[in-house]
Design a protein around this motif. Structure first.
Motif, PDB file in Angstrom:
ATOM      1  N   SER A   3      19.452  48.814  13.175  1.00 22.57           N
ATOM      2  CA  SER A   3      20.423  49.844  12.793  1.00 22.57           C
ATOM      3  C   SER A   3      20.571  50.022  11.288  1.00 22.57           C
ATOM      4  CB  SER A   3      21.793  49.499  13.380  1.00 22.57           C
ATOM      5  OG  SER A   3      22.332  48.334  12.753  1.00 22.57           O
ATOM      6  N   GLY A   4      20.186  49.006  10.518  1.00 22.69           N
ATOM      7  CA  GLY A   4      20.414  49.050   9.078  1.00 22.69           C
ATOM      8  C   GLY A   4      21.662  48.300   8.660  1.00 22.69           C
ATOM      9  N   LEU A   5      22.347  47.663   9.623  1.00 19.40           N
ATOM     10  CA  LEU A   5      23.531  46.870   9.307  1.00 19.40           C
ATOM     11  C   LEU A   5      23.183  45.804   8.271  1.00 19.40           C
ATOM     12  CD1 LEU A   5      26.535  46.421  10.228  1.00 19.40           C
ATOM     13  CD2 LEU A   5      25.635  44.679  11.797  1.00 19.40           C
ATOM     14  N   ASP A   6      24.031  45.665   7.252  1.00 17.88           N
ATOM     15  CA  ASP A   6      23.748  44.724   6.167  1.00 17.88           C
ATOM     16  C   ASP A   6      24.342  43.341   6.393  1.00 17.88           C
ATOM     17  OD1 ASP A   6      22.364  46.451   4.054  1.00 17.88           O
ATOM     18  OD2 ASP A   6      24.149  47.642   4.511  1.00 17.88           O
ATOM     19  N   ALA A   7      25.456  43.259   7.120  1.00 12.09           N
ATOM     20  CA  ALA A   7      26.103  41.966   7.310  1.00 12.09           C
ATOM     21  C   ALA A   7      26.951  41.978   8.575  1.00 12.09           C
ATOM     22  CB  ALA A   7      26.967  41.606   6.104  1.00 12.09           C
ATOM     23  N   ILE A   8      27.001  40.823   9.240  1.00 12.68           N
ATOM     24  CA  ILE A   8      27.843  40.666  10.422  1.00 12.68           C
ATOM     25  C   ILE A   8      28.459  39.277  10.398  1.00 12.68           C
ATOM     26  CG2 ILE A   8      25.900  39.909  11.878  1.00 12.68           C
ATOM     27  CD1 ILE A   8      27.318  41.400  14.215  1.00 12.68           C
ATOM     28  N   GLU A   9      29.715  39.206  10.804  1.00 15.03           N
ATOM     29  CA  GLU A   9      30.471  37.953  10.786  1.00 15.03           C
ATOM     30  C   GLU A   9      30.950  37.638  12.197  1.00 15.03           C
ATOM     31  OE1 GLU A   9      34.791  36.807   8.946  1.00 15.03           O
ATOM     32  OE2 GLU A   9      33.320  37.713   7.571  1.00 15.03           O
ATOM     33  N   PHE A  10      30.774  36.402  12.631  1.00 13.68           N
ATOM     34  CA  PHE A  10      31.189  35.976  13.967  1.00 13.68           C
ATOM     35  C   PHE A  10      32.326  34.960  13.860  1.00 13.68           C
ATOM     36  CE2 PHE A  10      26.673  37.123  14.342  1.00 13.68           C
ATOM     37  CZ  PHE A  10      26.767  38.123  15.312  1.00 13.68           C
ATOM     38  N   SER A  11      33.307  35.082  14.747  1.00 16.42           N
ATOM     39  CA  SER A  11      34.510  34.266  14.661  1.00 16.42           C
ATOM     40  C   SER A  11      34.546  33.177  15.724  1.00 16.42           C
ATOM     41  CB  SER A  11      35.750  35.158  14.816  1.00 16.42           C
ATOM     42  OG  SER A  11      35.749  36.207  13.870  1.00 16.42           O
ATOM     43  N   MET A  12      34.874  31.952  15.300  1.00 16.62           N
ATOM     44  CA  MET A  12      35.040  30.799  16.192  1.00 16.62           C
ATOM     45  C   MET A  12      36.149  29.945  15.609  1.00 16.62           C
ATOM     46  SD  MET A  12      30.973  29.978  16.394  1.00 16.62           S
ATOM     47  CE  MET A  12      29.877  31.404  16.223  1.00 16.62           C
ATOM     48  N   ASP A  13      37.166  29.628  16.392  1.00 17.22           N
ATOM     49  CA  ASP A  13      38.374  29.028  15.833  1.00 17.22           C
ATOM     50  C   ASP A  13      38.670  27.638  16.392  1.00 17.22           C
ATOM     51  OD1 ASP A  13      38.577  31.462  14.588  1.00 17.22           O
ATOM     52  OD2 ASP A  13      40.172  32.221  15.876  1.00 17.22           O
ATOM     53  N   SER A  68      14.303  39.910   9.105  1.00 18.36           N
ATOM     54  CA  SER A  68      15.427  40.739   8.678  1.00 18.36           C
ATOM     55  C   SER A  68      16.221  40.059   7.566  1.00 18.36           C
ATOM     56  CB  SER A  68      16.348  41.008   9.874  1.00 18.36           C
ATOM     57  OG  SER A  68      17.549  41.623   9.469  1.00 18.36           O
ATOM     58  N   SER A  69      16.800  40.860   6.694  1.00 16.52           N
ATOM     59  CA  SER A  69      17.621  40.344   5.602  1.00 16.52           C
ATOM     60  C   SER A  69      19.119  40.463   5.890  1.00 16.52           C
ATOM     61  CB  SER A  69      17.299  41.086   4.302  1.00 16.52           C
ATOM     62  OG  SER A  69      17.572  42.476   4.444  1.00 16.52           O
ATOM     63  N   ILE A  70      19.482  40.824   7.114  1.00 13.86           N
ATOM     64  CA  ILE A  70      20.890  40.976   7.451  1.00 13.86           C
ATOM     65  C   ILE A  70      21.638  39.665   7.197  1.00 13.86           C
ATOM     66  CG2 ILE A  70      20.508  40.408   9.887  1.00 13.86           C
ATOM     67  CD1 ILE A  70      22.785  42.336  10.584  1.00 13.86           C
ATOM     68  N   GLU A  71      22.769  39.756   6.540  1.00 10.50           N
ATOM     69  CA  GLU A  71      23.586  38.577   6.258  1.00 10.50           C
ATOM     70  C   GLU A  71      24.414  38.216   7.496  1.00 10.50           C
ATOM     71  OE1 GLU A  71      25.976  39.296   2.829  1.00 10.50           O
ATOM     72  OE2 GLU A  71      24.272  39.914   1.590  1.00 10.50           O
ATOM     73  N   VAL A  72      24.408  36.942   7.854  1.00  7.70           N
ATOM     74  CA  VAL A  72      25.184  36.458   8.995  1.00  7.70           C
ATOM     75  C   VAL A  72      26.167  35.405   8.513  1.00  7.70           C
ATOM     76  CG1 VAL A  72      25.115  35.293  11.244  1.00  7.70           C
ATOM     77  CG2 VAL A  72      23.308  36.930  10.617  1.00  7.70           C
ATOM     78  N   ALA A  73      27.421  35.564   8.908  1.00  3.49           N
ATOM     79  CA  ALA A  73      28.459  34.603   8.540  1.00  3.49           C
ATOM     80  C   ALA A  73      29.133  34.074   9.795  1.00  3.49           C
ATOM     81  CB  ALA A  73      29.496  35.249   7.625  1.00  3.49           C
ATOM     82  N   VAL A  74      29.507  32.817   9.761  1.00  6.25           N
ATOM     83  CA  VAL A  74      30.335  32.210  10.802  1.00  6.25           C
ATOM     84  C   VAL A  74      31.692  31.938  10.172  1.00  6.25           C
ATOM     85  CG1 VAL A  74      30.698  30.197  12.271  1.00  6.25           C
ATOM     86  CG2 VAL A  74      28.412  31.212  12.073  1.00  6.25           C
ATOM     87  N   SER A  75      32.732  32.540  10.744  1.00  8.87           N
ATOM     88  CA  SER A  75      34.079  32.344  10.209  1.00  8.87           C
ATOM     89  C   SER A  75      34.918  31.582  11.214  1.00  8.87           C
ATOM     90  CB  SER A  75      34.738  33.686   9.886  1.00  8.87           C
ATOM     91  OG  SER A  75      35.020  34.403  11.074  1.00  8.87           O
ATOM     92  N   THR A  76      35.887  30.830  10.712  1.00  7.44           N
ATOM     93  CA  THR A  76      36.744  30.047  11.589  1.00  7.44           C
ATOM     94  C   THR A  76      38.175  30.066  11.073  1.00  7.44           C
ATOM     95  OG1 THR A  76      37.092  27.869  12.591  1.00  7.44           O
ATOM     96  CG2 THR A  76      36.182  27.900  10.368  1.00  7.44           C
ATOM     97  N   THR A  77      39.105  30.237  11.998  1.00  9.27           N
ATOM     98  CA  THR A  77      40.525  30.167  11.686  1.00  9.27           C
ATOM     99  C   THR A  77      41.048  28.821  12.160  1.00  9.27           C
ATOM    100  OG1 THR A  77      40.833  32.557  11.863  1.00  9.27           O
ATOM    101  CG2 THR A  77      42.793  31.192  12.110  1.00  9.27           C
ATOM    102  N   GLN A  78      41.735  28.110  11.277  1.00  9.71           N
ATOM    103  CA  GLN A  78      42.271  26.790  11.586  1.00  9.71           C
ATOM    104  C   GLN A  78      43.792  26.798  11.473  1.00  9.71           C
ATOM    105  OE1 GLN A  78      40.295  24.203  12.688  1.00  9.71           O
ATOM    106  NE2 GLN A  78      38.710  25.798  12.707  1.00  9.71           N
ATOM    107  N   PHE A  79      44.423  25.728  11.967  1.00  9.48           N
ATOM    108  CA  PHE A  79      45.878  25.678  12.051  1.00  9.48           C
ATOM    109  C   PHE A  79      46.418  24.465  11.303  1.00  9.48           C
ATOM    110  CE2 PHE A  79      44.186  27.968  15.620  1.00  9.48           C
ATOM    111  CZ  PHE A  79      45.002  29.081  15.699  1.00  9.48           C
TER     112      PHE A  79
END
Length: 320
Positions: free
Chosen positions: A108-118, A153-164
């Motif tokens: 698609s041409g998407l440059d970056a995607i971030e996935f959430s795991m908490d 592919s050069s698409i940037e991938v991030a893993v994000s996490t919310t903590q408590f």
């Protein structure tokens, strides 16, 4: 009163609906209309991007819902990129990241995607991120990373996490949980890592399940906010809201069905909103925002009673 140029960042919400009901997120706990962005709304947004493309640096195709619920999402990305937008990114919970969808995203041409795991474990992730299955998300994202590597592919991938936080805990930089870093170890050098503390959103929820630890060390003296000057945010309905923290449309500054993005940016409602903020006559969505009040960190409760609030200045908790 300053008049700000059209902003470099545009947020577009492909879907305000979500397949999860996360206990710490307004999208998961507040009763409101949720939908997939209609084609008519997206066409109007595209017109707004086209009119202002020389000023736009980033388009974030995410606001409160799950973007992949919109079956047209990869095509939406393609059309935004075709206008000449330099950088397009999104955020996903990863549950709907099938092999087919992954291939479409890579094309698609998407440059970056971030996935959430908490949380601190797969079990806590699934408890907090209701309707999520950590191991399914993990496998979906790992497969996507394998596909990215195979495609070069050069698409940037991030893993994000919310903590408590917990009472007395040092509220510094939250760590990446061991279970996540272990499961993504083979790609640890090629993905980005992001960790944040769970905080109260401006809508004032959730009422149950969490206490709040309020960092009240800073007085309410904010007279400017870059979210009001550098970003314009369009909800799935076409309504423009004040900023990315407004997931429940506490503000309504106009609709792309009635006016172009730049016309809304310069309209009387938006100008008045910024004026009120500058004079500390904060609009409703700003009154409970961390940028005005200081952060209110969410602390999980073991019961379902209405949460209590503790001020840092009145507790033994370490200061930020």
């Amino acid at each position: 009163m300053a008049v700000y140029d059209f902003p470099p960042v545009v947020r577009i919400e492909p879907a305000s609906a979500c397949n999860l009901k996360c206990s710490h997120c307004p999208t998961g706990v507040v009763k409101m209309v949720r939908e997939v962005m209609p084609e008519e709304v997206f066409e109007r947004v595209l017109q707004g991007l086209e009119r202002n493309r020389e000023k736009i640096r980033v388009v974030v195709m995410y606001h409160g819902g799950e973007p992949l619920l919109n079956k047209r999402f990869p095509e939406m990305v393609r059309r935004v990129k075709a206008i000449g937008i330099p950088f397009v990114k999104t955020v996903s919970n990863g549950m709907m990241l099938t092999e087919k969808v992954g291939a479409e995203l890579l094309e698609s041409g998407l440059d970056a995607i971030e996935f959430s795991m908490d949380g601190q474990s797969p079990e806590e992730n699934d408890r907090v991120r209701r309707n999520a299955e950590y191991f399914q998300v993990r496998d979906n994202v790992l497969r996507f990373l394998d596909m990215r590597k195979a495609a070069g592919s050069s698409i940037e991938v991030a893993v994000s996490t919310t903590q408590f936080v917990t009472m007395g805990k040092d509220v510094g930089e939250p760590p990446i949980p061991e279970y996540i870093s272990r499961d993504f170890e083979r790609y640890s050098d090629t993905i980005q890592w992001k960790a944040v503390w769970a905080v109260q959103w401006p809508a004032g929820q959730p009422e149950r399940g969490y206490d709040r630890l309020w960092d009240d060390s800073s007085p309410n003296t904010a007279t400017s906010c870059d979210l009001l000057t550098d970003t314009i945010s369009v909800r799935a309905s076409g309504t423009v809201v004040a900023c990315c923290y407004d997931l429940t449309t506490l503000s309504d500054l106009g609709s792309v069905l009635d006016a172009h993005l730049d016309e809304i940016w310069y309209n009387e409602s938006f100008q008045e909103f910024r004026r009120r903020f500058a004079e500390r006559d904060y609009p409703e969505v700003c009154k409970n925002c961390a940028r005005v009040t200081g952060s209110k960190y969410l602390m999980p409760r073991e019961d379902d009673e209405v949460g209590r609030e503790f001020r840092m200045s009145e507790t033994v908790a370490n200061r930020v």
